[in-house]
Design an enzyme around this catalytic site. Sequence first.
Site, PDB file in Angstrom:
ATOM      1  N   ASP A  45       0.792  -1.348   0.339  1.00  0.00           N
ATOM      2  CA  ASP A  45       0.255  -0.036   0.104  1.00  0.00           C
ATOM      3  C   ASP A  45       0.559   1.403  -0.062  1.00  0.00           C
ATOM      4  O   ASP A  45       2.013   1.278   0.611  1.00  0.00           O
ATOM      5  CB  ASP A  45      -0.912   0.193   1.324  1.00  0.00           C
ATOM      6  CG  ASP A  45      -2.245   0.520   1.310  1.00  0.00           C
ATOM      7  OD1 ASP A  45      -2.733   1.815   0.451  1.00  0.00           O
ATOM      8  OD2 ASP A  45      -3.080   0.201   2.004  1.00  0.00           O
ATOM      9  N   ASP A  46       0.655   1.996  -0.720  1.00  0.00           N
ATOM     10  CA  ASP A  46       1.785   3.327  -0.948  1.00  0.00           C
ATOM     11  C   ASP A  46       2.484   3.893  -1.067  1.00  0.00           C
ATOM     12  O   ASP A  46       3.968   4.228  -0.242  1.00  0.00           O
ATOM     13  CB  ASP A  46       1.434   4.219   0.407  1.00  0.00           C
ATOM     14  CG  ASP A  46      -0.748   4.824   0.507  1.00  0.00           C
ATOM     15  OD1 ASP A  46      -1.133   4.208  -0.429  1.00  0.00           O
ATOM     16  OD2 ASP A  46      -0.859   5.988   1.546  1.00  0.00           O
ATOM     17  N   CYS A  88      -6.501   3.863  -3.809  1.00  0.00           N
ATOM     18  CA  CYS A  88      -7.009   2.731  -3.322  1.00  0.00           C
ATOM     19  C   CYS A  88      -7.820   1.540  -3.918  1.00  0.00           C
ATOM     20  O   CYS A  88      -7.885   0.691  -4.054  1.00  0.00           O
ATOM     21  CB  CYS A  88      -7.089   2.746  -1.114  1.00  0.00           C
ATOM     22  SG  CYS A  88      -5.910   4.139  -0.437  1.00  0.00           S
ATOM     23  N   ARG A  92      -8.065  -1.661  -6.461  1.00  0.00           N
ATOM     24  CA  ARG A  92      -8.596  -3.435  -5.682  1.00  0.00           C
ATOM     25  C   ARG A  92      -9.471  -3.914  -6.409  1.00  0.00           C
ATOM     26  O   ARG A  92      -9.313  -4.799  -6.700  1.00  0.00           O
ATOM     27  CB  ARG A  92      -8.411  -2.654  -4.444  1.00  0.00           C
ATOM     28  CG  ARG A  92      -6.637  -2.360  -3.601  1.00  0.00           C
ATOM     29  CD  ARG A  92      -7.339  -1.800  -2.808  1.00  0.00           C
ATOM     30  NE  ARG A  92      -6.137  -0.964  -1.999  1.00  0.00           N
ATOM     31  CZ  ARG A  92      -5.415  -1.825  -1.143  1.00  0.00           C
ATOM     32  NH1 ARG A  92      -5.586  -3.419  -0.348  1.00  0.00           N
ATOM     33  NH2 ARG A  92      -3.866  -1.011  -0.708  1.00  0.00           N
ATOM     34  N   LYS A 141      -6.006  -5.643   4.389  1.00  0.00           N
ATOM     35  CA  LYS A 141      -6.834  -4.399   3.753  1.00  0.00           C
ATOM     36  C   LYS A 141      -7.977  -4.486   2.356  1.00  0.00           C
ATOM     37  O   LYS A 141      -7.346  -4.882   1.563  1.00  0.00           O
ATOM     38  CB  LYS A 141      -5.947  -3.348   3.383  1.00  0.00           C
ATOM     39  CG  LYS A 141      -6.466  -1.846   2.535  1.00  0.00           C
ATOM     40  CD  LYS A 141      -5.630  -0.647   2.598  1.00  0.00           C
ATOM     41  CE  LYS A 141      -6.812   0.230   1.798  1.00  0.00           C
ATOM     42  NZ  LYS A 141      -5.863   1.476   1.311  1.00  0.00           N
ATOM     43  N   HIS A 143     -11.148  -2.829   1.561  1.00  0.00           N
ATOM     44  CA  HIS A 143     -11.315  -0.861   1.273  1.00  0.00           C
ATOM     45  C   HIS A 143     -12.313  -1.651  -0.257  1.00  0.00           C
ATOM     46  O   HIS A 143     -12.688  -0.662  -1.059  1.00  0.00           O
ATOM     47  CB  HIS A 143     -10.188  -0.379   0.632  1.00  0.00           C
ATOM     48  CG  HIS A 143     -10.392   1.212   0.654  1.00  0.00           C
ATOM     49  ND1 HIS A 143      -9.713   1.675   1.175  1.00  0.00           N
ATOM     50  CD2 HIS A 143     -11.688   1.312   1.001  1.00  0.00           C
ATOM     51  CE1 HIS A 143      -9.848   3.496   1.850  1.00  0.00           C
ATOM     52  NE2 HIS A 143     -11.495   2.868   1.180  1.00  0.00           N
ATOM     53  N   SER A 166      -8.533   1.122   4.678  1.00  0.00           N
ATOM     54  CA  SER A 166      -7.209   1.702   4.970  1.00  0.00           C
ATOM     55  C   SER A 166      -6.760   1.489   6.805  1.00  0.00           C
ATOM     56  O   SER A 166      -7.670   2.101   7.734  1.00  0.00           O
ATOM     57  CB  SER A 166      -6.743   3.165   5.119  1.00  0.00           C
ATOM     58  OG  SER A 166      -6.739   3.077   3.213  1.00  0.00           O
ATOM     59  N   HIS A 254       1.135   2.580   4.165  1.00  0.00           N
ATOM     60  CA  HIS A 254       0.536   3.026   4.787  1.00  0.00           C
ATOM     61  C   HIS A 254       0.112   3.563   5.681  1.00  0.00           C
ATOM     62  O   HIS A 254       1.123   2.895   6.361  1.00  0.00           O
ATOM     63  CB  HIS A 254      -0.897   2.500   4.001  1.00  0.00           C
ATOM     64  CG  HIS A 254      -2.600   3.589   3.876  1.00  0.00           C
ATOM     65  ND1 HIS A 254      -2.747   4.601   4.534  1.00  0.00           N
ATOM     66  CD2 HIS A 254      -2.907   3.737   2.590  1.00  0.00           C
ATOM     67  CE1 HIS A 254      -3.139   5.239   4.478  1.00  0.00           C
ATOM     68  NE2 HIS A 254      -4.022   4.640   2.720  1.00  0.00           N
ATOM     69  N   ASP A 305      -0.429  -0.605  -4.909  1.00  0.00           N
ATOM     70  CA  ASP A 305      -2.182  -0.510  -5.251  1.00  0.00           C
ATOM     71  C   ASP A 305      -1.456   1.025  -5.770  1.00  0.00           C
ATOM     72  O   ASP A 305      -2.801   1.265  -6.588  1.00  0.00           O
ATOM     73  CB  ASP A 305      -2.730  -0.432  -3.687  1.00  0.00           C
ATOM     74  CG  ASP A 305      -2.844   0.943  -3.193  1.00  0.00           C
ATOM     75  OD1 ASP A 305      -1.159   0.908  -3.149  1.00  0.00           O
ATOM     76  OD2 ASP A 305      -3.292   0.929  -2.610  1.00  0.00           O
ATOM     77  N   ASN A 306      -0.376   1.935  -5.415  1.00  0.00           N
ATOM     78  CA  ASN A 306      -0.676   2.956  -6.094  1.00  0.00           C
ATOM     79  C   ASN A 306       1.216   3.522  -5.068  1.00  0.00           C
ATOM     80  O   ASN A 306       1.616   3.208  -4.850  1.00  0.00           O
ATOM     81  CB  ASN A 306      -1.495   4.109  -5.480  1.00  0.00           C
ATOM     82  CG  ASN A 306      -1.794   4.075  -4.056  1.00  0.00           C
ATOM     83  OD1 ASN A 306      -2.869   3.884  -3.956  1.00  0.00           O
ATOM     84  ND2 ASN A 306      -0.788   4.709  -3.527  1.00  0.00           N
ATOM     85  N   LYS A 336       0.577  10.123  -5.555  1.00  0.00           N
ATOM     86  CA  LYS A 336      -0.737   9.429  -5.160  1.00  0.00           C
ATOM     87  C   LYS A 336      -1.525   9.956  -5.590  1.00  0.00           C
ATOM     88  O   LYS A 336      -1.249  11.157  -5.092  1.00  0.00           O
ATOM     89  CB  LYS A 336      -0.086   8.883  -3.840  1.00  0.00           C
ATOM     90  CG  LYS A 336      -1.901   8.126  -3.486  1.00  0.00           C
ATOM     91  CD  LYS A 336      -1.748   8.069  -1.676  1.00  0.00           C
ATOM     92  CE  LYS A 336      -3.142   7.476  -1.632  1.00  0.00           C
ATOM     93  NZ  LYS A 336      -3.001   7.106  -0.264  1.00  0.00           N
TER      94      LYS A 336
END
Length: 530
Positions: A45-46, A88, A92, A141, A143, A166, A254, A305-306, A336
Amino acid sequence: MAGSVFLLLLAGTLLCGLLFHTVSHNEAGDRTRTRRPNFIIILADDIGWGDLGANQQAGQSSSQTPHLDLMAQQGMRLTDFHSPASTCSPSRAALLTGRHGLRNGVTHNFAVGSVGGLPLSENTLAEILHQGGYYTAMIGKWHLGHNGPYSPTNRGFDYYLGIPYSNDMGCTDLPGYDLPSCPPCQRPGRERSGYSSCYTKVALPLFENRTIVEQPLDLWRLTQRYTSTALNVIHTARERGQPFLLYVALAHMHVPLSPPSYAPHPSEGGVYAASLREMDGLVGAIKNASDASDKENTLIWFTGDNGPWEQKCQYAGSVGPFLGKWQTSRGGGSAKRTTWEGGHRVPTVSYWPGRVPANSTSSALLSGLDIFPTLLSLAGVNPPSDRRYDGIDATDVLLHGKETGNEFLFHPNSGAAGKYGDLQTVRLGCHKAFYITGAAEACGGSKGRQELHDPPMIFDLSGDKGEETPLDPTTEEYKEVDERVRRWREALLYDIATDQSVSTADYATDQSAAPCCDPRHTACRCLTLG
């Protein structure tokens, strides 16, 4: 006019062929010569492209990801791999459906109080593999909706342990590192104010299947819990003798960051590095367990994811050379939520001993959208034929060293400039065209103003990774690229507009929809206060 129509139809025909190409004889052989493979998807994540040690240039700081570096050495590093969106939920949803947000309905993030989630009309990768005989498990996660039919165990997963959104979307008793910092969960008689950017009323929950097992959860023990659960899933699947899909959606990187070895007072630079090491250790544990269980029959695919959340400053990752200089020189962020390379180009490694060539690197243009068709192809399972898809089968890239990636990619607006989900940035070969830029917050709070570009602003990434200097619109190179970009974009938008399988997500919110273990207790605590 007739010529324009012909070009449009031709583009549409080519598009359909690219979106989900027929499995070749080589690919069919890959599926049948062994048992059906196991799949482990690890989604960070991130995370920044430059966070992976194997992506760093010689002479840079020492690597914080030795396990991932080893996996890259023993497998394939994908250097031009992109998340399907720059935030996010859309990223996904696209990974699990193989469809852009304009098709699957998920164009921005779901909230703590979201009533809905990924539309029930959408088929997930887990659902299709489950129907095909796979055991499916998810850790981490989600989301994509946490109420009723939208939860993971209602979307194809046999087992789930994780956070419904998140890890900053709820308070905890021992908060991690964030910018700005957030307070612990409220307790009776201790009302707080002045924390408008923090979630203080509903504690962060941990779900097992459909039940809240901890609220607030302990961030500092979460990695240990995820690790032990992942190893148990792998062991259980081996005992069952059933092919499996394990989807691990990490809390790393994240905010809030919570690396135990650095609590409570690390240096600012040390927090992120320690969190990277913790994440890498989790990945290494999963890889080791897989190697010991069914090494020759398990594909591990690590990606993100990004890109990094730039406005978190010292708690954000590195985009490497993909700095988005045109934007940063004018103020605002380029990671992001944006469609600059730093927002969606993510570190990616694929590992499958004896199948994915060891110590290999591919610059094929690939996306998280391609995971869906690739895994289904390798499993010998067909996707539903009543809908259109946006990913390609990347089996030839992973197993045969071919560079046959996407001819084009579309990057959706993801919360910065423009309307959510609109496809206003186009990658075509080494060129990238922007129809809109700006409006993302950088470290320090600056925001570049939103700007529309018509004709589009085009960069040549082969010589300008930092996206600093756009092509001169008067050159033949620009004119040729502009014509092709417009043709492909018109063809895809027409394809989506005429797609009868387009879904619409319910983004309504209601306070009662927030996951709450016991509403009688402040912050929905599971246990009676002492």
